[in-house]
Write a protein that holds these residues in place. Structure first.
Motif, PDB file in Angstrom:
ATOM      1  N   LEU A 189     -11.322  -0.612  -1.208  1.00  0.00           N
ATOM      2  CA  LEU A 189     -10.559  -1.671  -1.868  1.00  0.00           C
ATOM      3  C   LEU A 189     -11.291  -2.163  -3.110  1.00  0.00           C
ATOM      4  O   LEU A 189     -10.668  -2.444  -4.146  1.00  0.00           O
ATOM      5  CB  LEU A 189     -10.313  -2.835  -0.904  1.00  0.00           C
ATOM      6  CG  LEU A 189      -9.593  -2.507   0.407  1.00  0.00           C
ATOM      7  CD1 LEU A 189      -9.378  -3.779   1.217  1.00  0.00           C
ATOM      8  CD2 LEU A 189      -8.271  -1.802   0.159  1.00  0.00           C
TER       9      LEU A 189
ATOM     10  N   ILE B 121      -2.167  -5.696  -5.086  1.00  0.00           N
ATOM     11  CA  ILE B 121      -2.130  -4.250  -4.888  1.00  0.00           C
ATOM     12  C   ILE B 121      -2.502  -3.947  -3.432  1.00  0.00           C
ATOM     13  O   ILE B 121      -3.465  -4.512  -2.900  1.00  0.00           O
ATOM     14  CB  ILE B 121      -3.106  -3.535  -5.835  1.00  0.00           C
ATOM     15  CG1 ILE B 121      -2.688  -3.752  -7.294  1.00  0.00           C
ATOM     16  CG2 ILE B 121      -3.197  -2.041  -5.515  1.00  0.00           C
ATOM     17  CD1 ILE B 121      -3.649  -3.141  -8.301  1.00  0.00           C
TER      18      ILE B 121
ATOM     19  N   VAL C 196      -6.811  -6.910  -4.326  1.00  0.00           N
ATOM     20  CA  VAL C 196      -6.471  -5.758  -3.491  1.00  0.00           C
ATOM     21  C   VAL C 196      -6.621  -6.142  -2.020  1.00  0.00           C
ATOM     22  O   VAL C 196      -7.668  -6.646  -1.601  1.00  0.00           O
ATOM     23  CB  VAL C 196      -7.370  -4.556  -3.819  1.00  0.00           C
ATOM     24  CG1 VAL C 196      -6.915  -3.334  -3.014  1.00  0.00           C
ATOM     25  CG2 VAL C 196      -7.342  -4.238  -5.309  1.00  0.00           C
TER      26      VAL C 196
ATOM     27  N   LYS D 211     -10.745   0.354  -5.776  1.00  0.00           N
ATOM     28  CA  LYS D 211      -9.403   0.233  -6.351  1.00  0.00           C
ATOM     29  C   LYS D 211      -9.327  -0.973  -7.288  1.00  0.00           C
ATOM     30  O   LYS D 211      -8.675  -0.915  -8.345  1.00  0.00           O
ATOM     31  CB  LYS D 211      -8.338   0.130  -5.253  1.00  0.00           C
ATOM     32  CG  LYS D 211      -6.916   0.103  -5.789  1.00  0.00           C
ATOM     33  CD  LYS D 211      -5.903   0.187  -4.674  1.00  0.00           C
ATOM     34  CE  LYS D 211      -5.753   1.582  -4.132  1.00  0.00           C
ATOM     35  NZ  LYS D 211      -5.109   2.496  -5.110  1.00  0.00           N
ATOM     36  N   ALA D 212      -9.996  -2.065  -6.930  1.00  0.00           N
ATOM     37  CA  ALA D 212     -10.037  -3.225  -7.820  1.00  0.00           C
ATOM     38  C   ALA D 212     -10.712  -2.859  -9.140  1.00  0.00           C
ATOM     39  O   ALA D 212     -10.254  -3.253 -10.220  1.00  0.00           O
ATOM     40  CB  ALA D 212     -10.770  -4.384  -7.145  1.00  0.00           C
TER      41      ALA D 212
ATOM     42  N   GLY E 128      -4.028  -1.433  -0.700  1.00  0.00           N
ATOM     43  CA  GLY E 128      -4.944  -0.302  -0.593  1.00  0.00           C
ATOM     44  C   GLY E 128      -4.657   0.504   0.659  1.00  0.00           C
ATOM     45  O   GLY E 128      -4.458  -0.054   1.748  1.00  0.00           O
TER      46      GLY E 128
END
Length: 282
Positions: free
Chosen positions: A38, A169, A143, A41-42, A171
């Motif tokens: 996560l 978002i 996220v 992804k951030a 994840g």
């Protein structure tokens, strides 16, 4: 690492004055590779990343595992450093809930379904702490893991309703080789229970396939519950087929092509409660 809102704010203001964006991942610590994915992804969606570690007392009911929830701050900090997290926020309870606090956030409806039936306090505590963290961190992107799918949908609704200027978002769920969704509470599993725990995801996966073939939901859900029980799980709180946005049960009819649907399950194995979910494609 910072421990106060004031210290955090100095970093956030400096970054934003320099034209940078902030990605945020809230956690309760006891980090595993799912949490770290996560953070990654951030980082893909912002120039700076912040993670928080805060075991939130308002989402635990009396008799739940607040006091025994796994805590290992030094290990967590090292893991976050390994994925280049720029800043870690470790607020105290007093920082998050000032003395005399009487304000809470309630996302009605979504919070009262599924897990909300069995833990009626839980999502009100989650919404309250996440709203406060958003005010502290001022993120552009946050996220949340899809493993906690109901939580993700509740936060999305809260952001929409209150107008928080943050993009949410989801994840992808991180899984072990046997399919078990990674969770901090997996540390509670006894060895034999850990071997059997992957049966929850396996039952949901089989259910997803059968639903995609047009089998009646009532038949599919009954079989899934039976498979989970046969694997050694005790109390099964729910195995449900729901609309992904509203989380309401879908009708007991074969899924029409293109119908969005999600399977969610929660069950106890030994003294550990596991949750999982999977998308259904038709």
């Amino acid at each position: 690492m910072v421990r106060t809102r004031a210290e955090l704010g100095r970093h956030i203001r400096a970054w934003k004055q320099a034209g940078e964006s902030v990605g945020f991942v809230p956690t309760m610590g006891a980090l595993h590779s799912g949490h770290l994915s996560l953070v990654e992804k951030a980082r893909e969606n912002a120039t700076r990343t912040v993670a928080s570690i805060f075991v939130n007392p308002t989402q635990f009911a009396p008799g739940e595992d607040f006091d025994t929830y796994p805590r290992n701050t030094e290990t967590d900090l090292a893991k976050l450093a390994s994925v280049n997290c720029d800043l870690v926020y470790l607020p105290s309870v007093e920082e998050m809930y000032p003395p005399g606090n009487t304000t809470n956030v309630r996302v009605e409806g979504l919070s009262d379904l599924l897990d909300g039936v069995y833990r009626p306090h839980f999502f009100y505590g989650v919404a309250t702490v996440v709203a406060r963290l958003f005010l502290h961190v001022q993120p552009d992107v946050t996220v949340f893991g899809e493993k906690d799918y109901q939580q993700l949908q509740i936060i999305r609704r809260m952001v929409r309703d209150l107008g928080f200027p943050v993009q949410i978002i989801g994840g992808e769920t991180a899984r072990d080789a046997d399919g078990l969704a990674q969770s901090s509470r997996n540390l509670y599993l006894a060895p034999d229970d850990r071997i059997a725990a992957g049966a929850l995801q396996a039952a949901l996966h089989r259910a997803s396939v059968r639903l995609s073939l047009g089998v009646m939901p009532s038949e599919v859900l009954a079989e899934a519950r039976a498979l989970v029980a046969a694997a050694g799980f005790g109390k099964i709180d729910y195995v449900s087929l729901v609309d992904p946005d509203t989380l309401l049960d879908l009708p007991d009819a074969p899924l029409a092509p293109g119908t969005p649907a999600r399977l969610l399950g929660a069950a106890w194995i030994g003294k550990t409660r596991l949750i999982d979910n999977i998308s259904v494609a038709r």
